[in-house]
Design a protein around this motif. Structure first.
Motif, short mmCIF file in Angstrom:
data_model
loop_
_atom_site.label_atom_id
_atom_site.label_comp_id
_atom_site.label_asym_id
_atom_site.label_seq_id
_atom_site.Cartn_x
_atom_site.Cartn_y
_atom_site.Cartn_z
N TYR A 75 -16.80 13.75 15.41
CA TYR A 75 -17.72 13.77 16.09
C TYR A 75 -17.77 12.69 17.47
O TYR A 75 -18.61 12.00 18.02
CB TYR A 75 -18.58 13.09 14.42
N GLY A 76 -16.71 12.20 17.67
CA GLY A 76 -16.35 11.78 18.99
C GLY A 76 -17.47 9.77 19.26
O GLY A 76 -17.75 10.22 20.09
N LEU A 77 -17.20 9.07 18.04
CA LEU A 77 -17.48 8.14 18.00
C LEU A 77 -16.74 7.26 19.06
O LEU A 77 -17.18 6.49 19.48
CB LEU A 77 -17.01 7.29 16.43
N ARG A 78 -16.03 7.24 19.51
CA ARG A 78 -15.19 6.82 20.83
C ARG A 78 -16.28 6.63 21.88
O ARG A 78 -16.02 5.74 22.64
CB ARG A 78 -13.68 7.17 21.12
N LYS A 79 -16.71 7.50 22.85
CA LYS A 79 -17.05 8.22 23.72
C LYS A 79 -18.39 7.98 23.10
O LYS A 79 -18.95 8.65 22.75
CB LYS A 79 -15.86 9.04 24.83
N ALA A 80 -19.68 6.55 24.03
CA ALA A 80 -21.03 6.73 24.04
C ALA A 80 -21.24 7.21 25.17
O ALA A 80 -20.38 7.67 26.56
CB ALA A 80 -20.97 5.61 24.13
N ARG A 81 -22.37 8.03 24.89
CA ARG A 81 -23.21 9.12 25.86
C ARG A 81 -23.67 8.91 26.62
O ARG A 81 -24.35 9.10 27.50
CB ARG A 81 -23.81 10.42 24.70
N TYR A 82 -24.29 7.26 26.08
CA TYR A 82 -25.55 6.85 26.65
C TYR A 82 -24.93 5.54 26.97
O TYR A 82 -23.79 4.90 27.04
CB TYR A 82 -26.99 6.82 25.36
N ARG A 83 -25.78 5.43 28.01
CA ARG A 83 -26.01 3.46 28.78
C ARG A 83 -26.68 2.48 27.81
O ARG A 83 -27.80 3.37 27.89
CB ARG A 83 -26.26 3.53 30.14
N LEU A 125 -28.27 3.98 18.66
CA LEU A 125 -28.56 4.12 17.69
C LEU A 125 -27.75 6.26 17.98
O LEU A 125 -27.82 7.05 16.89
CB LEU A 125 -30.60 4.84 19.21
N GLN A 126 -26.87 6.12 18.70
CA GLN A 126 -26.27 7.48 18.41
C GLN A 126 -25.44 7.31 17.34
O GLN A 126 -24.76 8.00 16.67
CB GLN A 126 -25.15 7.31 19.89
N ASN A 127 -24.65 5.50 17.42
CA ASN A 127 -24.08 5.63 16.57
C ASN A 127 -23.90 5.66 14.95
O ASN A 127 -23.94 5.95 13.85
CB ASN A 127 -22.93 4.37 16.53
N HIS A 128 -25.33 5.00 14.67
CA HIS A 128 -26.17 5.69 13.30
C HIS A 128 -26.19 6.92 13.35
O HIS A 128 -26.01 7.21 12.21
CB HIS A 128 -27.07 5.30 13.21
N LEU A 129 -26.60 7.76 14.37
CA LEU A 129 -27.07 9.59 14.18
C LEU A 129 -25.38 10.23 13.61
O LEU A 129 -25.57 11.00 13.44
CB LEU A 129 -28.02 9.52 15.63
N ILE A 130 -24.64 9.57 14.69
CA ILE A 130 -23.46 10.16 14.19
C ILE A 130 -23.23 9.85 12.49
O ILE A 130 -22.40 10.41 12.05
CB ILE A 130 -21.93 9.23 15.12
N GLY A 131 -23.32 8.80 12.16
CA GLY A 131 -22.93 8.46 10.95
C GLY A 131 -23.43 9.17 9.73
O GLY A 131 -22.98 9.42 8.81
N THR A 132 -25.20 9.54 10.39
CA THR A 132 -25.33 10.31 9.42
C THR A 132 -25.23 11.61 9.41
O THR A 132 -24.80 12.18 8.36
CB THR A 132 -26.99 9.63 9.96
N ALA A 133 -25.06 12.06 10.14
CA ALA A 133 -23.90 13.67 10.31
C ALA A 133 -22.90 13.87 9.48
O ALA A 133 -22.83 14.78 8.42
CB ALA A 133 -24.23 13.81 11.96
N CYS A 134 -22.06 12.59 9.43
CA CYS A 134 -21.16 12.55 8.63
C CYS A 134 -21.33 12.38 7.47
O CYS A 134 -21.06 12.80 6.92
CB CYS A 134 -20.03 11.82 9.42
#
Length: 66
Positions: A18-26, A33-42
């Protein structure tokens, strides 16, 4: 150590799949929020795999061997 062993596989999955290591946003709020959404998708992916597996295990859906 037992708790660590349990989370290592999950962290590896989140990083590799899911690419958790790299942040897409600043910004902390957007990254959080991105990390929460990645966790939800998983978790949703795991839930759907579990439901599919349970449906395949039920005797009513087993293919008939004639």
């Amino acid at each position: 150590m037992e708790r660590r062993n349990g989370i290592e596989g999950t962290q590896s999955e989140l990083i590799r799949a899911y690419g958790l290591r790299k942040a897409r946003y600043r910004g902390l709020a957007k990254v959080s929020l991105q990390n929460h959404l990645i966790g939800t998708a998983c978790n949703l992916n795991r839930l759907f795999r579990r439901i599919t597996w349970e449906n395949l295990q039920s005797p009513s859906l087993q293919p008939c061997a004639n």
